[in-house]
Write an enzyme that holds these catalytic residues in place. Structure first.
Site, PDB file in Angstrom:
ATOM      1  N   CYS A  50       0.867  -1.119   0.000  1.00 13.69           N
ATOM      2  CA  CYS A  50       0.211   0.072  -0.083  1.00 13.69           C
ATOM      3  C   CYS A  50       0.763   1.419  -0.213  1.00 13.69           C
ATOM      4  O   CYS A  50       1.637   1.757   0.556  1.00 13.69           O
ATOM      5  CB  CYS A  50      -0.598   0.134   1.046  1.00 13.69           C
ATOM      6  SG  CYS A  50      -2.131   1.460   1.359  1.00 13.69           S
ATOM      7  N   CYS A  53       0.452   2.965   3.263  1.00  7.27           N
ATOM      8  CA  CYS A  53       0.391   2.636   5.101  1.00  7.27           C
ATOM      9  C   CYS A  53       1.878   3.224   5.293  1.00  7.27           C
ATOM     10  O   CYS A  53       2.905   3.626   4.743  1.00  7.27           O
ATOM     11  CB  CYS A  53       0.871   1.253   4.825  1.00  7.27           C
ATOM     12  SG  CYS A  53      -0.294   0.249   5.113  1.00  7.27           S
ATOM     13  N   HIS A 113      -4.095   0.438   8.359  1.00  5.49           N
ATOM     14  CA  HIS A 113      -5.017   0.146   6.737  1.00  5.49           C
ATOM     15  C   HIS A 113      -6.833  -0.606   6.574  1.00  5.49           C
ATOM     16  O   HIS A 113      -6.869  -0.648   5.717  1.00  5.49           O
ATOM     17  CB  HIS A 113      -4.021  -0.834   6.247  1.00  5.49           C
ATOM     18  CG  HIS A 113      -4.067  -1.038   4.647  1.00  5.49           C
ATOM     19  ND1 HIS A 113      -3.522  -0.647   3.493  1.00  5.49           N
ATOM     20  CD2 HIS A 113      -4.583  -2.155   3.854  1.00  5.49           C
ATOM     21  CE1 HIS A 113      -4.035  -0.586   2.390  1.00  5.49           C
ATOM     22  NE2 HIS A 113      -4.658  -2.307   2.435  1.00  5.49           N
ATOM     23  N   ASN A 153     -13.498   9.519  -1.142  1.00  2.00           N
ATOM     24  CA  ASN A 153     -13.825   8.602  -2.314  1.00  2.00           C
ATOM     25  C   ASN A 153     -13.913   7.076  -1.223  1.00  2.00           C
ATOM     26  O   ASN A 153     -12.249   6.917  -1.593  1.00  2.00           O
ATOM     27  CB  ASN A 153     -13.324   8.526  -3.455  1.00  2.00           C
ATOM     28  CG  ASN A 153     -13.670   9.535  -4.282  1.00  2.00           C
ATOM     29  OD1 ASN A 153     -14.496  10.121  -4.535  1.00  2.00           O
ATOM     30  ND2 ASN A 153     -12.399   9.746  -5.659  1.00  2.00           N
ATOM     31  N   SER A 161      -8.888   5.073  -4.853  1.00  2.00           N
ATOM     32  CA  SER A 161      -7.874   3.950  -5.624  1.00  2.00           C
ATOM     33  C   SER A 161      -7.139   2.196  -4.696  1.00  2.00           C
ATOM     34  O   SER A 161      -6.835   2.157  -5.113  1.00  2.00           O
ATOM     35  CB  SER A 161      -6.307   4.559  -6.286  1.00  2.00           C
ATOM     36  OG  SER A 161      -5.838   5.789  -5.083  1.00  2.00           O
ATOM     37  N   HIS A 164      -7.641   1.891   2.327  1.00  2.00           N
ATOM     38  CA  HIS A 164      -6.381   2.544   3.538  1.00  2.00           C
ATOM     39  C   HIS A 164      -7.455   3.701   3.684  1.00  2.00           C
ATOM     40  O   HIS A 164      -7.824   4.412   2.312  1.00  2.00           O
ATOM     41  CB  HIS A 164      -5.144   3.149   2.819  1.00  2.00           C
ATOM     42  CG  HIS A 164      -4.371   3.592   4.351  1.00  2.00           C
ATOM     43  ND1 HIS A 164      -2.919   2.747   4.682  1.00  2.00           N
ATOM     44  CD2 HIS A 164      -4.513   3.908   5.224  1.00  2.00           C
ATOM     45  CE1 HIS A 164      -2.639   3.303   5.677  1.00  2.00           C
ATOM     46  NE2 HIS A 164      -3.199   4.348   6.178  1.00  2.00           N
ATOM     47  N   HIS A 166      -8.254   7.219   4.184  1.00  2.00           N
ATOM     48  CA  HIS A 166      -7.828   8.293   3.162  1.00  2.00           C
ATOM     49  C   HIS A 166      -9.206   9.242   2.719  1.00  2.00           C
ATOM     50  O   HIS A 166     -10.028   9.058   2.460  1.00  2.00           O
ATOM     51  CB  HIS A 166      -6.331   8.141   2.557  1.00  2.00           C
ATOM     52  CG  HIS A 166      -7.601   7.830   1.526  1.00  2.00           C
ATOM     53  ND1 HIS A 166      -7.641   6.389   0.621  1.00  2.00           N
ATOM     54  CD2 HIS A 166      -7.431   8.529  -0.249  1.00  2.00           C
ATOM     55  CE1 HIS A 166      -7.809   6.287  -0.701  1.00  2.00           C
ATOM     56  NE2 HIS A 166      -7.783   7.483  -1.012  1.00  2.00           N
ATOM     57  N   GLN A 168      -8.863  13.106   0.349  1.00  2.00           N
ATOM     58  CA  GLN A 168      -8.287  14.072  -0.680  1.00  2.00           C
ATOM     59  C   GLN A 168      -8.840  15.399  -0.260  1.00  2.00           C
ATOM     60  O   GLN A 168     -10.047  15.976  -0.121  1.00  2.00           O
ATOM     61  CB  GLN A 168      -8.548  14.167  -2.482  1.00  2.00           C
ATOM     62  CG  GLN A 168      -8.018  12.760  -2.344  1.00  2.00           C
ATOM     63  CD  GLN A 168      -8.031  12.467  -4.030  1.00  2.00           C
ATOM     64  OE1 GLN A 168      -7.235  13.307  -5.024  1.00  2.00           O
ATOM     65  NE2 GLN A 168      -8.524  11.989  -4.698  1.00  2.00           N
TER      66      GLN A 168
HETATM   67  P1  H2U Z   1      -8.232   7.706  -3.881  1.00  2.00           P
HETATM   68  O1  H2U Z   1      -8.570   7.082  -3.694  1.00  2.00           O
HETATM   69  O2  H2U Z   1      -9.339   8.864  -4.063  1.00  2.00           O
HETATM   70  O3  H2U Z   1      -7.923   8.062  -6.048  1.00  2.00           O
HETATM   71  O4  H2U Z   1      -7.265   9.366  -3.551  1.00  2.00           O
HETATM   72  C1  H2U Z   1      -5.783   8.695  -3.456  1.00  2.00           C
HETATM   73  C2  H2U Z   1      -5.040   9.713  -4.238  1.00  2.00           C
HETATM   74  O5  H2U Z   1      -3.700   9.149  -4.237  1.00  2.00           O
HETATM   75  C3  H2U Z   1      -4.923   9.879  -5.534  1.00  2.00           C
HETATM   76  O6  H2U Z   1      -5.408  11.487  -5.870  1.00  2.00           O
HETATM   77  C4  H2U Z   1      -2.963   9.966  -4.871  1.00  2.00           C
HETATM   78  C5  H2U Z   1      -3.416   9.949  -6.426  1.00  2.00           C
HETATM   79  O7  H2U Z   1      -3.119  10.375  -7.044  1.00  2.00           O
HETATM   80  N1  H2U Z   1      -1.441   9.026  -5.299  1.00  2.00           N
HETATM   81  C6  H2U Z   1      -0.623   9.597  -4.603  1.00  2.00           C
HETATM   82  O8  H2U Z   1      -0.709  10.623  -4.527  1.00  2.00           O
HETATM   83  N2  H2U Z   1       0.681   9.031  -4.742  1.00  2.00           N
HETATM   84  C7  H2U Z   1       0.953   7.446  -4.735  1.00  2.00           C
HETATM   85  O9  H2U Z   1       1.916   7.425  -4.849  1.00  2.00           O
HETATM   86  C8  H2U Z   1      -0.312   6.877  -5.449  1.00  2.00           C
HETATM   87  C9  H2U Z   1      -2.037   7.857  -5.411  1.00  2.00           C
HETATM   88 ZN    ZN Z   2      -2.314   1.191   3.470  1.00  2.00          ZN
END
Ligand code: H2U
Ligand code: ZN
Length: 338
Positions: A50, A53, A113, A153, A161, A164, A166, A168
């Site tokens: 992840c 993490c 996580h 989201n 994505s 974990h 989180h 934005q």
């Molecule tokens: P979402 O799960 O809502 O997509 O948010 C995850 C965000 O994390 C996504 O905007 C960022 C992606 O651009 N990200 C990073 O900044 N660094 C990473 O190593 C992977 C994902």
């Molecule tokens: Zn994680």
């Protein structure tokens, strides 16, 4: 006489001044379309793969610190960048564009996580609330930033994505579309009628009761009269507060409490980790006082009649008007009783 529980009608969203079509009788129709598989396998407390993490490397190569509470970083794939030069383009008001500088961040809620808002400890959720308030103040305090959009989201169905926990933050020079609509409506209400649109609305809902899902001393959670998504809710402070920075110490705990309650209700509804997009709407950070604003959150979940059937925004809804089948009142009743 119209039967509001059965007959097709439309309802007005006074915040966006847009209509939603309500067609309750359509819940009877059969479904042979796409079936979702929302089941997220049992995730471990720490996932070496992840990128959120503690201690792990992100896609950009940076390594996360061994954090033990919340953790914020600049999005490695930011949609908005602070050094974007200001510029405008206009051809006869038909080809119109402008530069949009901004700052995008990611906030991890917990080092663990496999947690979600619904199963986080209230004291740890309170730290997330504090982190949101701190980020709102820090980003919003910059001359460049006039709006701070905090959103989560949740679940792969909503495009998250990573499981974990989180959210934005996208902060920008201009108001996002939805915020601009709510800004105009709340300002017009205040000018034309005095007082606050949302204070008045919450008073009406408090008397009607049938769309209220949950409440505590500081907040109410309800399915708005004009909800588009089947189990859409709004979380609103009982007191007139323009933004998260105006919440008292007690109200910050109450916000953590109501978020945990609402998400736990969602998870119980179809016995899955309920997917949604949620986010804050609050006072723009352009330096004005904005007394017309009343802080609130929207939860916009896609699931319709089970864990495997989702609502699609297609056809008439993309080209005409959003439409819903179950009434907001029956959705609220189900969430209230779950
Ligand atoms: P979402 O799960 O809502 O997509 O948010 C995850 C965000 O994390 C996504 O905007 C960022 C992606 O651009 N990200 C990073 O900044 N660094 C990473 O190593 C992977 C994902
Ligand atoms: Zn994680």
């Amino acid at each position: 006489m119209l039967d509001w529980k059965q007959d097709p009608h439309r309802r007005l969203n006074p915040l966006t001044r847009e209509w939603v079509l309500v067609s309750p009788h359509r819940t009877q129709r059969p479904w042979q379309g796409q079936v979702e598989t929302p089941a997220e396998s049992e995730a471990p407390e720490y996932d070496p793969e992840c990128y959120l993490c503690p201690g792990n490397a992100r896609a950009g190569g940076v390594r996360n610190p061994p954090y033990d509470s919340t953790f914020v970083f600049d999005n490695d794939f930011a949609a908005l960048k602070p050094d974007t030069p200001l510029d405008e383009f206009n051809r006869e008001d038909l080809l119109v564009a402008e530069a949009e500088p901004g700052i995008c961040r990611v906030v991890c809620f917990s080092p663990k996580h496999n947690l979600t808002i619904a199963n986080m400890h209230p004291a740890d959720l309170r730290k997330v609330v504090d982190r949101w308030a701190q980020q709102y103040g820090e980003l919003g305090g910059r001359p460049l930033i006039n709006y701070v959009q905090i959103f989560e989201n949740r679940g792969s169905m909503m495009g998250a994505s990573n499981p974990h926990p989180h959210c934005q933050i996208w902060s920008s020079r201009t108001l996002p579309n939805e915020v601009a609509k709510e800004q105009a409506s709340q300002a017009a209400w205040r000018t034309e009628r005095g007082g606050c649109l949302i204070c008045r609305y919450v008073t009406l809902e408090g008397a009607a009761r049938d769309r209220i899902v949950d409440e505590n001393a500081g907040f109410v959670a309800l399915v708005p009269f004009w909800a588009i998504w089947p189990f859409e809710t709004m979380v609103v402070p009982q007191r007139h507060v323009t933004a998260i920075d105006g919440l008292t110490d007690a109200e910050r705990d109450q916000l953590a409490d109501i978020l945990k309650r609402v998400t736990a209700r969602y998870d119980r509804l179809f016995h899955v980790s309920f997917p949604y997009s949620m986010g804050f709407h609050q006072r723009p950070t352009d330096g004005a006082e904005h007394p017309e604003w009343h802080l609130h959150l929207h939860f916009l979940p896609p699931l319709l009649r089970s864990a495997t059937v989702r609502k699609f925004m297609v056809g008439y809804e993309l080209l005409g008007t959003p439409q819903r089948d179950i009434t907001p009142e029956s959705a609220a009743e189900r969430l209230r009783n779950t």
